[in-house]
Design a protein around this motif. Sequence first.
Motif, PDB file in Angstrom:
ATOM      1  N   GLU A 112       0.825  -1.214   0.000  1.00  0.00           N
ATOM      2  CA  GLU A 112       0.000   0.000   0.000  1.00  0.00           C
ATOM      3  C   GLU A 112       0.859   1.264   0.000  1.00  0.00           C
ATOM      4  O   GLU A 112       0.575   2.196  -0.768  1.00  0.00           O
ATOM      5  N   PRO A 113       1.932   1.344   0.789  1.00  0.00           N
ATOM      6  CA  PRO A 113       2.781   2.548   0.699  1.00  0.00           C
ATOM      7  C   PRO A 113       3.391   2.737  -0.695  1.00  0.00           C
ATOM      8  O   PRO A 113       3.506   3.867  -1.164  1.00  0.00           O
ATOM      9  N   GLN A 114       3.777   1.647  -1.367  1.00  0.00           N
ATOM     10  CA  GLN A 114       4.304   1.766  -2.727  1.00  0.00           C
ATOM     11  C   GLN A 114       3.214   2.241  -3.691  1.00  0.00           C
ATOM     12  O   GLN A 114       3.467   3.082  -4.560  1.00  0.00           O
ATOM     13  N   ARG A 115       2.024   1.707  -3.528  1.00  0.00           N
ATOM     14  CA  ARG A 115       0.909   2.124  -4.385  1.00  0.00           C
ATOM     15  C   ARG A 115       0.655   3.617  -4.223  1.00  0.00           C
ATOM     16  O   ARG A 115       0.536   4.353  -5.193  1.00  0.00           O
ATOM     17  N   ARG A 116       0.579   4.040  -2.972  1.00  0.00           N
ATOM     18  CA  ARG A 116       0.298   5.452  -2.700  1.00  0.00           C
ATOM     19  C   ARG A 116       1.393   6.347  -3.276  1.00  0.00           C
ATOM     20  O   ARG A 116       1.113   7.393  -3.849  1.00  0.00           O
ATOM     21  N   ARG A 117       2.648   5.947  -3.116  1.00  0.00           N
ATOM     22  CA  ARG A 117       3.752   6.739  -3.676  1.00  0.00           C
ATOM     23  C   ARG A 117       3.650   6.788  -5.187  1.00  0.00           C
ATOM     24  O   ARG A 117       3.884   7.824  -5.804  1.00  0.00           O
ATOM     25  N   TRP A 118       3.285   5.659  -5.818  1.00  0.00           N
ATOM     26  CA  TRP A 118       3.119   5.613  -7.277  1.00  0.00           C
ATOM     27  C   TRP A 118       2.086   6.653  -7.701  1.00  0.00           C
ATOM     28  O   TRP A 118       2.317   7.424  -8.631  1.00  0.00           O
ATOM     29  N   VAL A 119       0.965   6.677  -6.999  1.00  0.00           N
ATOM     30  CA  VAL A 119      -0.096   7.650  -7.309  1.00  0.00           C
ATOM     31  C   VAL A 119       0.442   9.072  -7.146  1.00  0.00           C
ATOM     32  O   VAL A 119       0.267   9.923  -8.023  1.00  0.00           O
ATOM     33  N   ASN A 120       1.078   9.339  -6.027  1.00  0.00           N
ATOM     34  CA  ASN A 120       1.579  10.691  -5.757  1.00  0.00           C
ATOM     35  C   ASN A 120       2.587  11.139  -6.811  1.00  0.00           C
ATOM     36  O   ASN A 120       2.529  12.280  -7.283  1.00  0.00           O
ATOM     37  N   LEU A 121       3.517  10.250  -7.173  1.00  0.00           N
ATOM     38  CA  LEU A 121       4.513  10.626  -8.178  1.00  0.00           C
ATOM     39  C   LEU A 121       3.884  10.788  -9.558  1.00  0.00           C
ATOM     40  O   LEU A 121       4.320  11.642 -10.337  1.00  0.00           O
ATOM     41  N   MET A 122       2.860  10.009  -9.859  1.00  0.00           N
ATOM     42  CA  MET A 122       2.178  10.158 -11.144  1.00  0.00           C
ATOM     43  C   MET A 122       1.488  11.524 -11.215  1.00  0.00           C
ATOM     44  O   MET A 122       1.543  12.209 -12.238  1.00  0.00           O
ATOM     45  N   VAL A 123       0.856  11.926 -10.128  1.00  0.00           N
ATOM     46  CA  VAL A 123       0.217  13.246 -10.091  1.00  0.00           C
ATOM     47  C   VAL A 123       1.279  14.348 -10.162  1.00  0.00           C
ATOM     48  O   VAL A 123       1.097  15.348 -10.871  1.00  0.00           O
ATOM     49  N   ASP A 124       2.395  14.171  -9.469  1.00  0.00           N
ATOM     50  CA  ASP A 124       3.492  15.139  -9.553  1.00  0.00           C
ATOM     51  C   ASP A 124       3.992  15.254 -10.989  1.00  0.00           C
ATOM     52  O   ASP A 124       4.233  16.366 -11.485  1.00  0.00           O
ATOM     53  N   ALA A 125       4.145  14.119 -11.656  1.00  0.00           N
ATOM     54  CA  ALA A 125       4.614  14.133 -13.042  1.00  0.00           C
ATOM     55  C   ALA A 125       3.589  14.807 -13.951  1.00  0.00           C
ATOM     56  O   ALA A 125       3.963  15.545 -14.877  1.00  0.00           O
ATOM     57  N   ALA A 126       2.311  14.568 -13.699  1.00  0.00           N
ATOM     58  CA  ALA A 126       1.259  15.226 -14.496  1.00  0.00           C
ATOM     59  C   ALA A 126       1.364  16.738 -14.356  1.00  0.00           C
ATOM     60  O   ALA A 126       1.218  17.473 -15.351  1.00  0.00           O
ATOM     61  N   ASP A 127       1.619  17.213 -13.149  1.00  0.00           N
ATOM     62  CA  ASP A 127       1.806  18.648 -12.935  1.00  0.00           C
ATOM     63  C   ASP A 127       3.056  19.133 -13.664  1.00  0.00           C
ATOM     64  O   ASP A 127       3.036  20.172 -14.325  1.00  0.00           O
ATOM     65  N   GLU A 128       4.138  18.370 -13.533  1.00  0.00           N
ATOM     66  CA  GLU A 128       5.419  18.763 -14.135  1.00  0.00           C
ATOM     67  C   GLU A 128       5.311  18.937 -15.643  1.00  0.00           C
ATOM     68  O   GLU A 128       5.857  19.894 -16.204  1.00  0.00           O
ATOM     69  N   VAL A 129       4.630  18.033 -16.312  1.00  0.00           N
ATOM     70  CA  VAL A 129       4.563  18.094 -17.777  1.00  0.00           C
ATOM     71  C   VAL A 129       3.380  18.901 -18.289  1.00  0.00           C
ATOM     72  O   VAL A 129       3.226  19.073 -19.491  1.00  0.00           O
ATOM     73  N   GLY A 130       2.551  19.378 -17.380  1.00  0.00           N
ATOM     74  CA  GLY A 130       1.449  20.238 -17.790  1.00  0.00           C
ATOM     75  C   GLY A 130       0.240  19.523 -18.362  1.00  0.00           C
ATOM     76  O   GLY A 130      -0.443  20.070 -19.227  1.00  0.00           O
ATOM     77  N   LEU A 131      -0.037  18.303 -17.867  1.00  0.00           N
ATOM     78  CA  LEU A 131      -1.310  17.695 -18.269  1.00  0.00           C
ATOM     79  C   LEU A 131      -2.425  18.640 -17.835  1.00  0.00           C
ATOM     80  O   LEU A 131      -2.259  19.400 -16.879  1.00  0.00           O
TER      81      LEU A 131
END
Length: 155
Positions: A86-105
């Motif tokens: 679960e901690p890995q899953r949550r981190r995956w979600v958080n980093l995916m959202v961070d990446a979405a912000d970074e690339v301007g989705l």
Amino acid sequence: MNGRDIPSLHEWAGGTAAFVELCEAFYRLVRVDDLLAPLFADMHPEHARFVALWLAEVFGGPADYTAERGGYGPMVARHIGKAITEPQRRRWVNLMVDAADEVGLPADPEFRAAFVGYVEWGTRLAVANSAPGADPVREAPVPRWGWGVAPPYQG
């Protein structure tokens, strides 16, 4: 606006190229993350592109992941036995959202609700499918994720 005027999430995001950029940024973050880096230490050199093709297909784009990688069954098979926590899953979600912000989705609430909804749903399935002794459904269509109840406002 009628239903035919509503773009797919794939189109709204900017097409497959946007998902490639997203996944490149995401896996740059993963490679230096203390919790996720070990899980992806042996990933295929094209893993980011494969995930981008998966996401593009899920969000209404071309079936390139299915054509190139075989669709749902082979994707699920890659998660079996990984014992994602679960901690890995949550981190995956958080980093995916961070990446979405970074690339301007797109940051509009309708797109982000649909995007995060799929990321939450998919990662929760990945945890269940990767658990020791899991016997997941191995043959199913690739999910096709849409807007849900709030399509984008196009004034």
